[in-house]
Design an enzyme around this catalytic site. Structure first.
Site, short mmCIF file in Angstrom:
data_model
loop_
_atom_site.label_atom_id
_atom_site.label_comp_id
_atom_site.label_asym_id
_atom_site.label_seq_id
_atom_site.Cartn_x
_atom_site.Cartn_y
_atom_site.Cartn_z
CG HIS A 20 -0.31 0.38 2.50
ND1 HIS A 20 0.65 -0.93 3.15
CD2 HIS A 20 0.08 1.33 3.33
CE1 HIS A 20 1.27 -0.40 4.21
NE2 HIS A 20 0.95 1.01 4.41
CG ASP A 53 1.81 5.18 4.74
OD1 ASP A 53 1.19 4.23 4.69
OD2 ASP A 53 2.80 5.29 5.35
CG HIS A 100 4.98 1.10 2.75
ND1 HIS A 100 4.72 2.08 2.19
CD2 HIS A 100 4.56 0.97 4.06
CE1 HIS A 100 3.70 2.86 2.87
NE2 HIS A 100 3.58 2.10 4.23
NE ARG A 141 8.97 -5.01 11.25
CZ ARG A 141 8.22 -3.83 10.88
NH1 ARG A 141 7.04 -4.06 10.89
NH2 ARG A 141 8.80 -2.77 10.43
O1 AKG Z 1 4.80 -1.91 10.30
C1 AKG Z 1 5.62 -1.37 9.44
O2 AKG Z 1 6.73 -1.43 9.27
C2 AKG Z 1 4.66 -0.43 8.22
C3 AKG Z 1 3.25 -0.11 8.91
C4 AKG Z 1 2.59 0.83 7.76
O3 AKG Z 1 3.18 0.81 6.68
C5 AKG Z 1 1.33 1.55 8.48
O4 AKG Z 1 0.93 1.37 9.33
O5 AKG Z 1 1.01 1.96 7.14
FE FE2 Z 2 2.25 2.20 5.40
#
Ligand code: AKG
Ligand code: FE2
Length: 342
Positions: free
Chosen positions: A223, A225, A280, A290
């Protein structure tokens, strides 16, 4: 009255499977609903040369501009956020996601709501579910924290408030560097008209528990942001990957002291497409849990975003933040192409 970010994020009621995460404590296999092999190419490259930028470097503006152009993301060090504050926020995140499932469900996001505990908001766009649980905060976390810890919510709320305050001021500093790198003649106008000082932010806490059969699962699907930029803190467990043309998915390694910065869709618009939004995703880990904290930073929801006037004829039409979020809620990846002018 001004629209708030949480109002803009409210959407049509979702099915419960797109709100309630798995009970990760009681499940020890990867259910069919979470097997992604057919729909996602999981190939990835481990070594990474994602830029790491010292925010106090004399050539920080140039480094930031190059990274935005080439990568759509970078990591920052010497950012001024105390290590103790990051550690404190992370320990609250661990405590939250360490609660038993029935307790976390007390703070479940409501079907049309924007904040609280739940699966990723992009979930309805994919046929398979993600190995992930999240907690979204927009402004104060009080309402949901009280449901999680009726007697003992204050520490969590104050840690989240402090964290958001620090992220907001860092995001503003980084935005100014980015605008300088675009030689924005109307940088002043942009900052004052959109009153970026009164910016909107949202904090997304993410948890990716140890995952059986992790090669067939996805933590967070690919996706971009939506807002101007995202500042992300990840714990010492890798999993975040960015998509690079001609290379594939590249791991963004956790670097202690560093925070990850992603260019969001609105900055893609402001830069007239010079700074592409970065795709990403997160891949889960078999043996390590994680955690991440993503702070999304954007202008006030009723303000208008448009390509800077010094960057040639506009490739995107102007749009209010509110309208953009509503287009993204409906069209996800197609949102940016829908704004193209030619
Ligand atoms: O957890 C991550 O490293 C990415 C989180 C992410 O891309 C988001 O919350 O939009
Ligand atoms: Fe993200």
């Amino acid at each position: 009255m001004a629209t708030t970010l949480s109002e803009a994020y409210r959407d049509t009621p979702l099915q419960l499977k797109h709100i309630i995460p798995l009970d990760f404590d009681s499940i020890h296999y990867l259910p069919e609903s979470h097997v992604w092999t057919e729909s996602v190419d999981l190939l990835s490259v481990d070594e990474s040369d994602v830029p790491i930028i010292d925010l106090h470097a004399p050539d920080a503006v140039e480094l930031v501009g190059n990274a935005c152009r080439k990568w759509g993301m970078f990591q920052v060090i010497n950012h001024g956020v105390p290590r103790s504050l990051l550690g404190d926020a992370e320990s609250h995140v661990r405590r939250l996601f360490g609660l038993p499932a029935h307790r976390k469900l007390q703070a479940l996001r409501s079907p049309g709501g924007a904040t609280g505990y739940g699966v990723a908001r992009i979930s309805p766009f994919f046929s398979k579910l993600m190995w992930h649980e999240g907690f979204t905060i927009m402004g104060s976390s009080l309402e949901h924290a009280k449901l999680l810890w009726p007697q003992d919510y204050e520490e969590f709320c104050s840690a989240m408030d402090n964290y958001q305050k620090q992220m907001k001021s860092l995001a503003y500093k980084i935005l100014v560097l980015i605008l300088k790198s675009l030689e924005a003649k109307d940088e002043k106008t942009l900052i004052s008209t959109a009153s970026f000082q009164q910016s909107e932010g949202a904090l997304q806490l993410n948890s990716y528990p140890c995952c059986p059969n992790h090669n067939q699962a996805i933590g967070l699907a690919p996706h971009t942001d939506s807002l101007l930029l995202t500042i992300l803190h990840q714990n010492d467990t890798k999993g975040l990957q960015v998509l690079r043309e001609n290379t594939g998915w590249i791991t963004v390694p956790p670097v202690s002291e560093a925070l990850v910065v992603n260019i969001g869709d609105l900055l893609n618009i402001v830069s007239n497409g010079q700074f592409p939004t970065v795709y990403h995703r997160v891949v889960p880990n078999e043996t390590r849990h994680r955690f991440s904290m993503a702070y999304f930073y954007g202008p006030p929801v009723d303000s208008t975003v448009a390509p800077l006037s010094n960057l040639g004829s506009p490739r995107y039409r102007s749009v209010t933040v509110k309208e953009y979020l509503s287009i993204k809620n409906k069209h996800l990846d197609k949102a940016i192409p829908l704004l193209k002018t030619g």
